[in-house]
Design a protein around this motif. Structure first.
Motif, PDB file in Angstrom:
ATOM      1  N   GLU A 127      -0.114 -13.044 -11.874  1.00 40.27           N
ATOM      2  CA  GLU A 127       0.720 -14.083 -12.471  1.00 40.27           C
ATOM      3  C   GLU A 127       1.696 -13.411 -13.429  1.00 40.27           C
ATOM      4  OE1 GLU A 127      -2.593 -15.122 -15.927  1.00 40.27           O
ATOM      5  OE2 GLU A 127      -2.096 -16.603 -14.394  1.00 40.27           O
ATOM      6  N   PRO A 128       2.774 -14.104 -13.811  1.00 39.08           N
ATOM      7  CA  PRO A 128       3.739 -13.511 -14.738  1.00 39.08           C
ATOM      8  C   PRO A 128       3.051 -13.027 -16.017  1.00 39.08           C
ATOM      9  CG  PRO A 128       4.669 -15.483 -13.765  1.00 39.08           C
ATOM     10  CD  PRO A 128       3.235 -15.429 -13.322  1.00 39.08           C
ATOM     11  N   GLY A 129       3.467 -11.856 -16.478  1.00 37.34           N
ATOM     12  CA  GLY A 129       2.866 -11.277 -17.668  1.00 37.34           C
ATOM     13  C   GLY A 129       1.796 -10.252 -17.372  1.00 37.34           C
ATOM     14  N   LYS A 130       1.370 -10.166 -16.098  1.00 34.62           N
ATOM     15  CA  LYS A 130       0.389  -9.175 -15.694  1.00 34.62           C
ATOM     16  C   LYS A 130       1.077  -7.999 -14.990  1.00 34.62           C
ATOM     17  CE  LYS A 130      -3.966 -11.694 -14.936  1.00 34.62           C
ATOM     18  NZ  LYS A 130      -4.961 -12.078 -13.898  1.00 34.62           N
ATOM     19  N   VAL A 131       0.466  -6.828 -15.087  1.00 35.32           N
ATOM     20  CA  VAL A 131       0.901  -5.658 -14.329  1.00 35.32           C
ATOM     21  C   VAL A 131      -0.262  -5.247 -13.436  1.00 35.32           C
ATOM     22  CG1 VAL A 131       1.641  -3.252 -14.435  1.00 35.32           C
ATOM     23  CG2 VAL A 131       2.470  -4.883 -16.137  1.00 35.32           C
ATOM     24  N   GLU A 132      -0.035  -5.253 -12.122  1.00 35.51           N
ATOM     25  CA  GLU A 132      -1.087  -4.884 -11.177  1.00 35.51           C
ATOM     26  C   GLU A 132      -0.843  -3.480 -10.643  1.00 35.51           C
ATOM     27  OE1 GLU A 132      -2.296  -7.821  -8.206  1.00 35.51           O
ATOM     28  OE2 GLU A 132      -0.965  -9.255  -9.201  1.00 35.51           O
ATOM     29  N   LEU A 133      -1.931  -2.753 -10.431  1.00 34.37           N
ATOM     30  CA  LEU A 133      -1.855  -1.394  -9.899  1.00 34.37           C
ATOM     31  C   LEU A 133      -2.743  -1.316  -8.660  1.00 34.37           C
ATOM     32  CD1 LEU A 133      -1.865   1.889 -11.919  1.00 34.37           C
ATOM     33  CD2 LEU A 133      -3.351   1.669  -9.925  1.00 34.37           C
ATOM     34  N   ARG A 134      -2.153  -0.845  -7.566  1.00 35.47           N
ATOM     35  CA  ARG A 134      -2.870  -0.817  -6.287  1.00 35.47           C
ATOM     36  C   ARG A 134      -2.473   0.428  -5.503  1.00 35.47           C
ATOM     37  NH1 ARG A 134      -1.388  -5.487  -5.252  1.00 35.47           N
ATOM     38  NH2 ARG A 134      -3.108  -6.390  -6.430  1.00 35.47           N
ATOM     39  N   SER A 135      -3.393   0.961  -4.728  1.00 37.56           N
ATOM     40  CA  SER A 135      -3.124   2.140  -3.909  1.00 37.56           C
ATOM     41  C   SER A 135      -2.711   1.741  -2.502  1.00 37.56           C
ATOM     42  CB  SER A 135      -4.377   3.020  -3.834  1.00 37.56           C
ATOM     43  OG  SER A 135      -4.210   4.059  -2.888  1.00 37.56           O
ATOM     44  N   LEU A 136      -1.622   2.339  -2.005  1.00 35.15           N
ATOM     45  CA  LEU A 136      -1.233   2.128  -0.613  1.00 35.15           C
ATOM     46  C   LEU A 136      -2.100   2.945   0.330  1.00 35.15           C
ATOM     47  CD1 LEU A 136       2.684   2.127  -0.747  1.00 35.15           C
ATOM     48  CD2 LEU A 136       1.090   0.197  -0.932  1.00 35.15           C
ATOM     49  N   GLY A 137      -2.928   3.831  -0.218  1.00 34.57           N
ATOM     50  CA  GLY A 137      -3.816   4.640   0.598  1.00 34.57           C
ATOM     51  C   GLY A 137      -5.132   3.961   0.903  1.00 34.57           C
ATOM     52  N   HIS A 138      -5.236   2.682   0.592  1.00 30.05           N
ATOM     53  CA  HIS A 138      -6.466   1.925   0.824  1.00 30.05           C
ATOM     54  C   HIS A 138      -6.094   0.539   1.338  1.00 30.05           C
ATOM     55  CE1 HIS A 138     -10.841   1.775   0.116  1.00 30.05           C
ATOM     56  NE2 HIS A 138     -10.655   0.472  -0.038  1.00 30.05           N
ATOM     57  N   PRO A 139      -6.824  -0.002   2.326  1.00 32.25           N
ATOM     58  CA  PRO A 139      -6.474  -1.326   2.866  1.00 32.25           C
ATOM     59  C   PRO A 139      -6.562  -2.417   1.796  1.00 32.25           C
ATOM     60  CG  PRO A 139      -8.030  -0.197   4.316  1.00 32.25           C
ATOM     61  CD  PRO A 139      -7.965   0.603   3.043  1.00 32.25           C
ATOM     62  N   PHE A 140      -5.685  -3.422   1.933  1.00 32.21           N
ATOM     63  CA  PHE A 140      -5.756  -4.607   1.079  1.00 32.21           C
ATOM     64  C   PHE A 140      -5.130  -5.772   1.827  1.00 32.21           C
ATOM     65  CE2 PHE A 140      -1.817  -2.416  -0.190  1.00 32.21           C
ATOM     66  CZ  PHE A 140      -0.876  -3.419  -0.055  1.00 32.21           C
TER      67      PHE A 140
END
Length: 367
Positions: A127-140
């Motif tokens: 949601e607005p105000g959050k920063v998400e961090l995710r790896s493209l080297g792992h399925p999602f």
């Protein structure tokens, strides 16, 4: 309103200096808005295919249209993407991870809308105000309402030298004062993208990197399971070792296991999703060679570059390079891809020179 949010203005420069430093960035812009509504969704699907597969909500037909915008900026060591999309679902499958081997970190800041992203059974709500961090080297996978997003794509090696106690985990929401400062700084960066000079860009990339590390270090949202944490930690150690030894002809599975103290079985299990350890190593070597070949200042012989990145046979290097990139090493030398400059990509040429896909594939390999 926008001017008030920019807390990190660029240092003032003399008029003569400004005049001598022209803007460095040309964005890649793609929009479906001028297309026939029935063709919009397929065009968008094609454009984002290097990253994710997308679907419309069950109650929405393609004929209804999919007006979307995508603007990418290549800062050399980092990509910044401004995106505006209608509701949809998305998936980066195991097959896609294995097929294109992108393993960058993806940092997203929602400007409007909501998202729900799932990794290994753990759902993160954006949601607005959050920063998400995710790896493209792992399925999602996940879904999104109508949303505006600012995304950063950072090569994994940019965060290799984080402080020793810090483990960067996957699919987390950053929080705290440093995260708020990061958002404010990104507001300023976004506003200055059309005006940055080439000399500004390394400083911007380094500052963003440092602020992300600070956010990760202080965030209370790191709560992945023990087994996933262990796997990610081992994977990062292997990646760092591979990057540090790409030029060595002795970079083997045996050496990796011996130096890092892990079993061959464990190593194979972890890198199965990347097509295997050998495939992973070869692709990193090919990307390193591509960077050298497309550097106008590098006039080494092609065979010398091949040997320098760990290939023992010029013929094997040429075949592997052509299979990986779709053109020969000699053609790569003639491309001389600019470090910071792009051209408009279209859905009919998603793999063309200077396309978003090429920016993703070569991110972190322009030296």
């Amino acid at each position: 309103m926008h001017a008030e949010r920019r807390r990190f203005p660029r240092p003032e420069k003399a008029a003569s200096e400004e005049a001598s430093l022209p803007p460095a960035l040309q964005p890649l812009r793609f929009s479906t808005r001028e297309m026939e509504p029935a063709a919009q969704f397929v065009a968008w699907q094609t454009y984002v295919a290097p990253l994710v597969d997308i679907r419309l909500p069950d109650n929405v037909s393609q004929e209804a249209g999919f007006p979307a915008d995508h603007t990418a900026w290549n800062l050399g060591g980092m990509l910044i993407v401004q995106q505006d999309t209608p509701p949809h679902s998305y998936m980066r499958s195991q097959a896609k991870v294995k097929a294109n081997l992108l393993d960058h970190w993806h940092i997203s800041v929602l400007r409007s809308g909501r998202t729900w992203s799932e990794v290994d059974g753990r759902v993160l709500e954006g949601e607005p105000g959050k920063v998400e961090l995710r790896s493209l080297g792992h399925p999602f996978r996940g879904r999104s309402t109508e949303a505006k997003t600012l995304s950063l794509f950072l090569p994994r090696e940019l965060l290799f030298d984080v402080p020793a106690p810090v483990e960067i985990e996957n699919n987390i929401a950053l929080s705290g004062v440093f995260t708020s400062m990061l958002i404010e700084y990104l507001d300023s960066v976004e506003g200055n993208l059309p005006r940055f000079a080439a000399t500004d860009l390394p400083h911007v990339v380094q500052t963003v990197r440092n602020m992300i590390v600070a956010s990760v270090s202080t965030s209370a949202a790191q709560s992945t399971g023990v087994e996933q944490h262990s796997t990610l930690a081992v994977t990062e150690r292997v990646r760092r070792f591979v990057e540090s030894n790409l030029t060595s002809g002795d970079l083997t599975v045996e050496q990796i296991c011996r130096e890092l103290g892990i079993s061959r079985t464990r190593l194979y299990q972890i890198f199965e999703q990347y097509g295997g350890v050998h495939h992973y190593i070869q692709r990193r070597r090919l990307l390193s060679a591509h960077a050298a070949l497309s550097d106008p200042a590098n006039r080494e012989q092609i065979v010398d570059i091949a040997f320098a990145v760990g290939f023992s046979s010029a013929a094997h290097f040429s075949r592997a390079f052509s299979k990986e990139f779709g053109y020969s090493p000699r053609e790569a030398r003639n491309l001389t891809i600019p470090r910071y400059i792009g051209q408009v990509a279209t859905p009919t040429s998603p793999g063309g020179a200077h396309s978003f896909e090429e920016w993703l594939n070569t991110l972190g390999y322009y030296h």
